[in-house]
Design an enzyme around this catalytic site. Structure first.
Site, mmCIF file in Angstrom:
data_model
loop_
_atom_site.group_PDB
_atom_site.id
_atom_site.type_symbol
_atom_site.label_atom_id
_atom_site.label_comp_id
_atom_site.label_asym_id
_atom_site.label_seq_id
_atom_site.Cartn_x
_atom_site.Cartn_y
_atom_site.Cartn_z
ATOM 1 N N ASP A 534 0.866 -1.184 0.000
ATOM 2 C CA ASP A 534 0.000 0.000 0.000
ATOM 3 C C ASP A 534 0.901 1.232 0.000
ATOM 4 O O ASP A 534 1.547 1.528 1.014
ATOM 5 C CB ASP A 534 -0.878 -0.056 1.267
ATOM 6 C CG ASP A 534 -1.860 1.099 1.360
ATOM 7 O OD1 ASP A 534 -1.652 2.114 0.669
ATOM 8 O OD2 ASP A 534 -2.829 0.981 2.142
ATOM 9 N N HIS A 535 0.924 1.916 -1.107
ATOM 10 C CA HIS A 535 1.872 3.024 -1.243
ATOM 11 C C HIS A 535 1.492 4.230 -0.390
ATOM 12 O O HIS A 535 2.236 5.208 -0.305
ATOM 13 C CB HIS A 535 2.002 3.419 -2.716
ATOM 14 C CG HIS A 535 3.339 4.039 -3.047
ATOM 15 N ND1 HIS A 535 4.142 4.645 -2.107
ATOM 16 C CD2 HIS A 535 4.021 4.125 -4.215
ATOM 17 C CE1 HIS A 535 5.243 5.099 -2.675
ATOM 18 N NE2 HIS A 535 5.195 4.792 -3.961
#
Ligand code: CAO
Length: 562
Positions: A534-535
């Site tokens: 999850d950036h």
């Protein structure tokens, strides 16, 4: 050139009607009778047309305002002489304001009866302001229905407007003698109702649509002319379409259609506004693709059901056009089966995670030649202990070590959008393929357990998952997930993050590959790994460090001891 003030025309006595649409902008050139704004009262909606052709100089109202007769809408520049200035928009040509007429007329149908006694009375079409043979487009009541005075009984539509025909009194509908598609004129009997005399029944039949109809009269004395002409004048835009063919992208088409151009009666529009429903989202089933009250109810029911089940369906979230309904049987034989509960939950979670989480996936191969030698050397001993030593327990152990070494992955985003939750425990989820669907049991405190213990627990959890024996708690609390398709095959895949976790490792099938050792190519057993993250929570640098650490540990398991 002359400047002319545009004013709200006669609204048939109605006061403070809502401006629901501004159909022009300053600078627009309009023709006489082009719709300038759309207003809506309790029972009818109508266009306010341009009194003359010209250029809009200013607009002094906005959507949501309330207006009454004589209120200034704006200014228009015309070729006409100054004499026309101040002329109210579209001087009504009506012979008699409908409401007045109705007021003067006694109830068209109520018979005198002793107070308290139930009487039957015919329900007649009220004054339509001269309009003749208008279409019945919706029947909103049925025999036996209790109605209040002013409740909509049927909806009729003329050239420029649609209007509800309201109940002249409170009572019970005995019969309705018209059907959708019929044409009616003022005075036609549309049904019979039972009322109690002495009450509202004796009240005069309400003037047609009680409000803007008289105003619609300006251009067209017909009272039935109170409708958003955006629809009526250009029926072909939306309304003439035949019902959606199986493959038509119905929703996309409607999403592109402004709500004001969707066919719906005033009562339906009002209800939609009260419930906060955007009309173009509702699938119409009425004649000429008209949205009926039932359609609105069906839409709301569907939304509530979706919200309660947590399902996101197969599209339609965050403004994304949903998939069209497709009748696959037109292409060949099909069998439609219900989805399992697990499948439905997985579908909902995957859509939620895919749409909410900005994913990045990083790829690498771990050289597990030594790990495999070690694992195989330990297999017999493991079997004696009753455990199966596959690569999975090694992966669990290596991931736990990486989570400790690179804690940027052992976090969750707080729902408030302001905080990060850092975890001081290491629980790892393991995706298990079961006949009923994908399940992810969680192995707790992986960092504190030995390889045999992990192998034993992984096998037990996989069995419990396949036997449907996992408890909800067995599937909660993971910090990270491993999805191993190694035993099945493939050279790589990009797994979807199982939010609120921020990372997931995809493991593919081990392959012997030539690796350059500085002098020569040597055959090595390479394990393909993909790391999706999850950036929002993890940056590329963190992911690079995590993956490098993981590959290093798997390449030399002795490092797990450090
Ligand atoms: N490459 C090559 N062989 C592998 C391997 C890999 N990456 N991983 C496991 N294997 C081998 C094992 O060593 C075992 O061989 P042996 O019997 O000769 O020792 C064989 O494949 C079968 O392993 P397994 O399936 O019994 O056990 P496992 O520990 O590898 O996997 C589990 C356990 C639960 C992860 C697995 O059974 C499973 O369900 N995987 C599917 C997960 C999944 O569906 N992921 C996708 C999620 S997104 O849709």
């Amino acid at each position: 050139m002359a400047k002319q003030v545009i004013k709200v025309p006669d609204l048939g006595g109605a006061d403070q009607v809502d401006v629901i649409e501004i159909s022009v902008a300053v600078g627009d050139t309009v023709a006489e009778e082009d719709a300038l704004i759309v207003v809506e009262g309790d029972k009818a909606s109508m266009d306010v047309p341009a009194p003359v052709a010209g250029k809009i100089l200013s607009l002094s109202i906005k959507e949501g305002d309330k207006v009454s007769e004589g209120d200034v809408i704006g200014e228009i520049e015309t070729d006409a002489g100054a004499a026309e200035e101040e002329k109210p928009a579209a001087e009504p040509e009506k012979e008699e304001p409908a409401e007045k007429e109705a007021e003067e007329k006694p109830a068209e149908t109520a018979e005198a009866a002793p107070a308290g006694e139930a009487t039957e009375q015919e329900i007649k079409v009220p004054d339509l302001g001269g309009a003749d043979a208008v279409d019945v487009i919706e029947i909103t009541v049925a025999a036996g229905d209790e109605v209040g005075e002013g409740d909509s009984l049927i909806v009729v539509e003329g050239d420029k407007a649609s209007m509800d025909v309201p109940s002249p009194a409170a009572g019970t509908i005995v019969s309705i003698s018209v059907k959708e598609g019929d044409k009616v004129s003022t005075g036609d009997v549309i049904g019979v109702m039972k009322t109690v005399a002495g009450g509202a029944a004796a009240a005069p039949a309400p003037a047609p649509a009680a409000a803007p109809e008289a105003a619609a009269a300006p251009q067209e004395p017909s009272a039935v002319s109170q409708e958003p002409s955006a629809v009526s004048q250009e029926p072909s835009a939306v309304s003439q379409e035949p019902p959606a063919a199986p493959q038509k992208d119905y929703q996309l088409e409607r999403d592109l259609t402004p709500s004001a151009e969707v066919y719906a009666g005033p009562a339906v529009r009002k209800l939609a506004r009260e419930l906060g429903v955007t009309l173009n989202k509702v699938k119409p089933t009425g004649p000429r693709n008209r949205v009926t009250k039932d359609d609105l109810h069906a839409y709301i029911k569907e939304q509530v059901k979706k919200a309660e089940s947590g399902a996101v369906g197969v599209g339609g979230g965050i403004g994304i056009a949903p998939m069209p309904d497709i009748d696959f049987s037109q292409f060949g034989p099909v069998n439609v089966e219900p989805m399992t509960k697990i499948h439905k939950i997985t579908a909902a979670n995957m859509s939620r995670n895919w749409l909410n989480v900005p994913h990045v996936t990083q790829f690498d191969d771990a050289d597990i030649t030594e790990l495999e030698d070690f694992r195989k050397s330990m297999k017999a001993e493991a079997e004696k202990r009753g455990v199966k030593l596959t690569p999975v327990p090694f992966l669990l152990k290596a991931v736990a070590a990486a989570l400790r070494a690179e804690p940027s992955f052992n976090v969750s985003l707080h729902n408030d959008g302001e905080h990060i939750v850092r975890k001081d425990y290491v629980h790892v989820g393991m995706a298990v393929d079961t006949p009923k669907g994908l399940m992810v049991p969680v192995i707790r405190d992986v960092d504190k357990k030995g390889l045999y213990e992990l192998a034993e627990e992984a096998t037990a959890m996989a069995l419990a998952a396949r036997d449907g024996k996992l408890k909800p708690r067995d599937m909660q609390g993971a910090c990270f997930t491993i999805s191993s398709l190694g035993a099945i095959g493939g050279t790589g895949f990009t797994p979807i993050v199982n939010s609120p976790e921020v990372g997931i490792l995809g493991v593919s099938k081990l392959a012997v590959k030539p690796v350059w050792n500085g002098k020569e190519f040597v055959p090595r057993q390479m394990l393909p790994l993909t790391l999706s993250y999850d950036h929002r929570a993890v940056n590329g640098g963190d992911a690079g460090r995590f993956m490098t650490y993981l590959v290093g540990v798997l390449g030399d398991v002795r490092r797990l001891l450090l």
